[in-house]
Design a protein around this motif. Sequence first.
Motif, PDB file in Angstrom:
ATOM      1  N   GLU A   1      13.815 -37.606  11.623  1.00 46.89           N
ATOM      2  CA  GLU A   1      12.954 -38.501  12.348  1.00 46.89           C
ATOM      3  C   GLU A   1      11.601 -38.087  12.262  1.00 46.89           C
ATOM      4  N   SER A   2      11.121 -36.899  12.161  1.00 49.11           N
ATOM      5  CA  SER A   2       9.799 -36.360  11.843  1.00 49.11           C
ATOM      6  C   SER A   2       9.195 -36.795  10.747  1.00 49.11           C
ATOM      7  N   ILE A   3       9.860 -37.186   9.742  1.00 55.34           N
ATOM      8  CA  ILE A   3       9.131 -37.885   8.554  1.00 55.34           C
ATOM      9  C   ILE A   3       8.366 -38.964   8.765  1.00 55.34           C
ATOM     10  N   LYS A   4       6.950 -38.978   8.303  1.00 50.68           N
ATOM     11  CA  LYS A   4       6.274 -40.285   8.566  1.00 50.68           C
ATOM     12  C   LYS A   4       6.039 -40.893   7.388  1.00 50.68           C
ATOM     13  N   SER A   5       5.882 -42.212   7.391  1.00 51.75           N
ATOM     14  CA  SER A   5       5.529 -42.913   5.933  1.00 51.75           C
ATOM     15  C   SER A   5       4.076 -42.976   5.849  1.00 51.75           C
ATOM     16  N   ASN A   6       3.452 -43.000   4.653  1.00 53.15           N
ATOM     17  CA  ASN A   6       2.318 -43.084   4.136  1.00 53.15           C
ATOM     18  C   ASN A   6       1.858 -44.529   4.260  1.00 53.15           C
ATOM     19  N   SER A   7       2.676 -45.356   4.572  1.00 50.07           N
ATOM     20  CA  SER A   7       2.157 -46.847   4.405  1.00 50.07           C
ATOM     21  C   SER A   7       1.068 -47.052   5.652  1.00 50.07           C
ATOM     22  N   ILE A   8       0.375 -48.181   5.358  1.00 44.69           N
ATOM     23  CA  ILE A   8      -0.801 -48.500   6.326  1.00 44.69           C
ATOM     24  C   ILE A   8      -0.434 -48.849   7.874  1.00 44.69           C
ATOM     25  N   ASN A   9       0.640 -49.453   7.795  1.00 46.27           N
ATOM     26  CA  ASN A   9       1.318 -49.874   9.103  1.00 46.27           C
ATOM     27  C   ASN A   9       1.838 -48.772   9.907  1.00 46.27           C
ATOM     28  N   GLY A  10       1.914 -47.538   9.205  1.00 48.67           N
ATOM     29  CA  GLY A  10       2.628 -46.235  10.024  1.00 48.67           C
ATOM     30  C   GLY A  10       3.996 -46.569  10.367  1.00 48.67           C
ATOM     31  N   ASP A  11       4.755 -47.072   9.532  1.00 49.10           N
ATOM     32  CA  ASP A  11       6.070 -47.018   9.855  1.00 49.10           C
ATOM     33  C   ASP A  11       6.778 -45.794  10.004  1.00 49.10           C
ATOM     34  N   ASN A  12       7.635 -45.320  10.552  1.00 50.93           N
ATOM     35  CA  ASN A  12       8.352 -44.009  10.770  1.00 50.93           C
ATOM     36  C   ASN A  12       9.523 -44.131  10.121  1.00 50.93           C
ATOM     37  N   ILE A  13       9.448 -44.134   8.807  1.00 52.63           N
ATOM     38  CA  ILE A  13      10.582 -44.037   7.758  1.00 52.63           C
ATOM     39  C   ILE A  13      11.514 -43.042   8.112  1.00 52.63           C
ATOM     40  N   GLY A  14      11.177 -42.011   8.989  1.00 49.24           N
ATOM     41  CA  GLY A  14      12.254 -41.027   9.181  1.00 49.24           C
ATOM     42  C   GLY A  14      13.408 -41.375  10.115  1.00 49.24           C
ATOM     43  N   LYS A  15      12.913 -42.318  11.098  1.00 44.66           N
ATOM     44  CA  LYS A  15      13.772 -42.888  12.186  1.00 44.66           C
ATOM     45  C   LYS A  15      14.906 -43.730  11.303  1.00 44.66           C
ATOM     46  N   ASN A  16      14.436 -44.391  10.520  1.00 40.26           N
ATOM     47  CA  ASN A  16      15.319 -45.317   9.631  1.00 40.26           C
ATOM     48  C   ASN A  16      16.430 -44.385   8.890  1.00 40.26           C
ATOM     49  N   MET A  17      15.795 -43.205   8.040  1.00 38.19           N
ATOM     50  CA  MET A  17      16.647 -42.485   7.308  1.00 38.19           C
ATOM     51  C   MET A  17      17.824 -41.745   8.377  1.00 38.19           C
ATOM     52  N   ALA A  18      17.272 -41.447   9.381  1.00 38.67           N
ATOM     53  CA  ALA A  18      18.202 -40.648  10.268  1.00 38.67           C
ATOM     54  C   ALA A  18      19.219 -41.586  10.878  1.00 38.67           C
ATOM     55  N   SER A  19      18.651 -42.855  11.127  1.00 41.67           N
ATOM     56  CA  SER A  19      19.922 -43.795  11.649  1.00 41.67           C
ATOM     57  C   SER A  19      20.955 -44.174  10.565  1.00 41.67           C
ATOM     58  N   HIS A  20      20.581 -43.994   9.408  1.00 43.95           N
ATOM     59  CA  HIS A  20      21.453 -44.471   8.403  1.00 43.95           C
ATOM     60  C   HIS A  20      22.306 -43.186   7.487  1.00 43.95           C
ATOM     61  N   SER A  21      22.077 -42.236   8.283  1.00 47.99           N
ATOM     62  CA  SER A  21      22.789 -40.825   7.667  1.00 47.99           C
ATOM     63  C   SER A  21      23.277 -40.022   8.787  1.00 47.99           C
ATOM     64  N   ARG A  22      24.103 -38.897   8.379  1.00 46.37           N
ATOM     65  CA  ARG A  22      24.814 -38.010   9.265  1.00 46.37           C
ATOM     66  C   ARG A  22      25.150 -36.888   8.389  1.00 46.37           C
ATOM     67  N   ILE A  23      25.297 -35.885   9.219  1.00 43.63           N
ATOM     68  CA  ILE A  23      25.984 -34.646   8.775  1.00 43.63           C
ATOM     69  C   ILE A  23      27.329 -34.746   8.674  1.00 43.63           C
ATOM     70  N   ILE A  24      27.711 -34.362   7.559  1.00 47.32           N
ATOM     71  CA  ILE A  24      29.503 -34.412   7.483  1.00 47.32           C
ATOM     72  C   ILE A  24      30.135 -33.072   7.568  1.00 47.32           C
ATOM     73  N   ASP A  25      29.457 -32.031   6.624  1.00 46.02           N
ATOM     74  CA  ASP A  25      30.194 -30.823   6.576  1.00 46.02           C
ATOM     75  C   ASP A  25      29.078 -29.798   6.376  1.00 46.02           C
ATOM     76  N   PHE A  26      29.421 -28.506   6.633  1.00 44.13           N
ATOM     77  CA  PHE A  26      28.535 -27.246   6.079  1.00 44.13           C
ATOM     78  C   PHE A  26      29.092 -26.384   5.891  1.00 44.13           C
ATOM     79  N   GLU A  27      28.968 -25.845   4.710  1.00 42.52           N
ATOM     80  CA  GLU A  27      29.898 -24.672   4.091  1.00 42.52           C
ATOM     81  C   GLU A  27      29.223 -24.106   2.843  1.00 42.52           C
ATOM     82  N   ASN A  28      29.405 -22.863   2.724  1.00 39.08           N
ATOM     83  CA  ASN A  28      28.778 -21.834   1.499  1.00 39.08           C
ATOM     84  C   ASN A  28      27.127 -22.363   1.543  1.00 39.08           C
ATOM     85  N   GLY A  29      26.537 -22.492   2.398  1.00 41.43           N
ATOM     86  CA  GLY A  29      24.885 -22.848   2.356  1.00 41.43           C
ATOM     87  C   GLY A  29      24.793 -24.149   1.719  1.00 41.43           C
ATOM     88  N   ILE A  30      25.568 -25.127   1.941  1.00 39.80           N
ATOM     89  CA  ILE A  30      25.467 -26.536   1.458  1.00 39.80           C
ATOM     90  C   ILE A  30      25.714 -27.465   2.684  1.00 39.80           C
TER      91      ILE A  30
END
Length: 182
Positions: free
Chosen positions: A40-69
């Motif tokens: 969510e801290s990722i900000k867009s470079n667009s003129i209207n200042g959209d917070n693209i990070g919020k969109n990316m966060a809402s469309h993704s999630r962590i599934i697993d963590f193993e062996n550094g991946i």
Amino acid sequence: MKDDGFMNASDMVLRIMKNLDPEEFRRGNRISKLWKEIVESIKSNSINGDNIGKNMASHSRIIDFENGILLVEADHPGWIQMLGNYKKYILKGFQMKMPELKIETLAFRLAGSNAEISKISRKIDEEKQRNADELKIEREEKELERRGFVYKKDETEKRNVLPPEIQRLFDDMKNDIENSKN
């Protein structure tokens, strides 16, 4: 458990909860919250200042963590591509906030697919081995050159070189075209 062989819901939940490691559960929650915070801290470079990070966060999630991946699932290939563009930023965020995890890379999968970390890990290991092999070959070739052995260029490189008389004709044609423009 009741005498009729059925278990009531509260007993079932208690039995499941007994098998969960509370520390693993806390760590998983912390990783998920940190994912959301970093993305969510990722900000867009667009003129209207959209917070693209919020969109990316809402469309993704962590599934697993193993062996550094860290395996991330997104609901559309476009989100995976966008997250991939910010991979270094996201990894740096995790390394700064949770260095004990030692996250080496992010892997992505599309929601509904069955990609698993074990398969991804194998591919990463194979790629690391391939890179190590290529470096070894490169070092060996340099050592041979240092000892006076000449590396012969392959035939395809020789075929790309024009005979001198034909090269002169092409150079003359090029000069004529450039002179006619002036």
